[in-house]
Design a protein around this motif. Sequence first.
Motif, short mmCIF file in Angstrom:
data_model
loop_
_atom_site.label_atom_id
_atom_site.label_comp_id
_atom_site.label_asym_id
_atom_site.label_seq_id
_atom_site.Cartn_x
_atom_site.Cartn_y
_atom_site.Cartn_z
N VAL B 47 0.85 -1.20 0.00
CA VAL B 47 0.00 0.00 0.00
C VAL B 47 0.88 1.25 0.00
CG1 VAL B 47 -1.76 1.30 1.29
CG2 VAL B 47 -1.81 -1.21 1.26
N GLU B 48 0.59 2.17 -0.89
CA GLU B 48 1.33 3.44 -0.93
C GLU B 48 0.76 4.40 0.11
OE1 GLU B 48 3.97 4.56 -2.87
OE2 GLU B 48 4.16 2.42 -3.35
N PRO B 49 1.60 5.20 0.76
CA PRO B 49 1.08 6.17 1.73
C PRO B 49 0.33 7.33 1.04
CG PRO B 49 3.46 6.42 1.51
CD PRO B 49 3.08 5.24 0.68
N THR B 50 -0.66 7.88 1.73
CA THR B 50 -1.37 9.08 1.24
C THR B 50 -0.88 10.26 2.06
OG1 THR B 50 -3.34 7.83 0.65
CG2 THR B 50 -3.65 10.18 1.04
N HIS B 51 -0.13 11.16 1.43
CA HIS B 51 0.35 12.33 2.15
C HIS B 51 -0.54 13.54 1.93
CE1 HIS B 51 3.92 10.36 3.60
NE2 HIS B 51 4.22 9.97 2.37
N VAL B 53 -4.50 14.76 -0.19
CA VAL B 53 -5.71 14.16 -0.74
C VAL B 53 -6.29 14.90 -1.94
CG1 VAL B 53 -6.34 13.12 1.46
CG2 VAL B 53 -7.15 15.42 0.94
N THR B 54 -5.64 15.95 -2.41
CA THR B 54 -6.26 16.73 -3.49
C THR B 54 -5.98 16.15 -4.87
OG1 THR B 54 -4.30 18.13 -3.74
CG2 THR B 54 -5.97 18.89 -2.19
N LEU B 56 -3.65 17.04 -6.66
CA LEU B 56 -2.92 18.06 -7.42
C LEU B 56 -1.43 17.70 -7.44
CD1 LEU B 56 -4.51 21.30 -5.88
CD2 LEU B 56 -4.99 20.34 -8.13
N VAL B 59 2.25 22.18 -8.45
CA VAL B 59 1.57 23.45 -8.67
C VAL B 59 2.61 24.56 -8.70
CG1 VAL B 59 -0.16 25.06 -7.75
CG2 VAL B 59 -0.48 22.59 -7.47
N THR B 69 0.79 41.89 -1.62
CA THR B 69 0.97 41.05 -0.43
C THR B 69 2.31 41.35 0.27
OG1 THR B 69 1.83 39.28 -1.81
CG2 THR B 69 -0.49 39.14 -1.22
N PHE B 71 4.92 43.43 2.74
CA PHE B 71 4.89 44.30 3.92
C PHE B 71 5.80 45.50 3.70
CE2 PHE B 71 4.30 40.42 6.94
CZ PHE B 71 2.98 40.34 6.55
#
Lengths: 458, 96
Positions: B47-51, B53-54, B56, B59, B69, B71
């Motif tokens: 089983v591969e780990p899920t780090h 959940v999107t 994507l 990006v 944005t 300062f």
Amino acid sequence: MLNTLTLKKAHQAIKSKDISINELITKCTEVSQSKNNDINAYTYIKEDANFQEQSNTKISGIPLAIKDNFCTKDMPTTASSKVLESFIPPFDSSVTQKLRSSGAVLIGKTNMDAWAHGSSTETSDFDVTKNPRNTDYLPGGSSGGSAAAVAADMCIAALGTETAGSIRQPASWCGIVGLKPTYGRVSRYGIVAMASSTDSPGPMTKTVEDSAILLNAIAGHDPLDATTSPQATPDFTASLQKPIKDMRIGYIYHNLAEFEETKSRFEEQLKVLEDLGATVEPAPTFDPHYAIGVYTIVQRGEVSSNLARYTGIRYGGDRSHFGDEAKRRIMLGTYTLSKGYAEQYYTHANKVRTLFMRDFQELFERYDALVSLSSPGFAKKRGASEGQAMFGELEDMLLEPSSICGLPGVSVPCYRDETTNLFLGMNITTPWWKEGRAIQIADAFERATRWNTWRNKQ
Amino acid sequence: MKRTDTQHIATLAHIPINNDQDKDLTAAFNETLETIKTLQEVKVGGVEPTHQVTGLENVYREDEVHKDTMFTQDQALKNAHRTYQGFIVVPRILEK
């Protein structure tokens, strides 16, 4: 009693000029100030909250309470921790920026478990919040201040954040509506980070309809948060007042020992969904007890990494100001991520997380939605969380499996105990990006029952 | 977990604790570790780990300056613990 209006009614009254926006703000602020000594829902109430920009939106002029982990420009932001006691952000979170530019009025910041670490609001460094429904009891948490502010009509609506239960569990305990969107639906930019792979900001409101309106206002892709989804945001109010006939609903976690006491009351309410034409049947799942372990490891690990930035140099106090719960979580996360243990704990937990993802994918092939209680029982008495290292994880266990998978859900009041005046909440979970369907079912249920305090008054 | 482990982790996490505290913390850690131990029962072979959940991937954004944005120097210094002539003063990390 302008403060008792729902968001929808307040908007209508403003639009028809039956009330003035300033009247509404003043009333909410006054009520908040007078009730706060007892309830302690707010860590900060703005003295001169006023209405600046006229805009033609459904939240224009609406007084909102904001959980104190959203950075708010020129308003204190403490995450209820002494570390940030004197911090005044020079910028707004994307969500509060969106709210302001839509004309909403931020009247104050609400109390929470410090850093959102907890499910009672008892770990706040600025005193516990009381449950307005019965002040001997806890409001839940971590968004306990927002839930209490809504329940006590100290605002028109509020915002919370959820990592695994922090919107829906306090919503359930305080008898209000809480909506946790799909992870990535609402921007996390400018929110004090807890567990970056599950944090989800969302509405806490008097009715399901209000949650749909508020979600419309805050959802959408944000270039400042690369985990937000680029897909288009639907109009969530289009899901209101629609029949739920022929919906296939799976009743999950039906044979857990933890909710023996509340089971029969909850099952009585499932009949309402059947009367509305849905089919409801027990749906076996992967054991939710394993989600406690997955969540605990993932959350502690991400906490230890996120809270490493609090050095007391650029802003805030130094690390000696962390409370006991934050210390416990940072250190346990450090341990489970350290050399020799990361594989055993963190990676293993994320593999089990994959099994939960697969389980939900299979469940949603058979069901349109899944329902359970939001929390196994009613609100606990004040003091209940003290000395209980795993208090929150047990109170949130029915929400943890879907939260670690990033799924959306709505908690809607589904029972009120006449002796204690305490509530139970029904959680409706739908597939990724299908918040509209959860809103549709929750709205239909709310309209068909008498549990919603504000609909009863109308 | 032993008290010495707790002290070591406190150093790694840069959390100041005193002698009484490490006893309570060790007890809390052991309670939590006991609860999460049950996870080891779950078979995860292959089983591969899920780090995240999107779904994507990679990006990117343009490497551009966003003035809205940014300062000002005053804003950036306003919350700092100690400043000196427009700089933030940080604790010494090297020996004299």
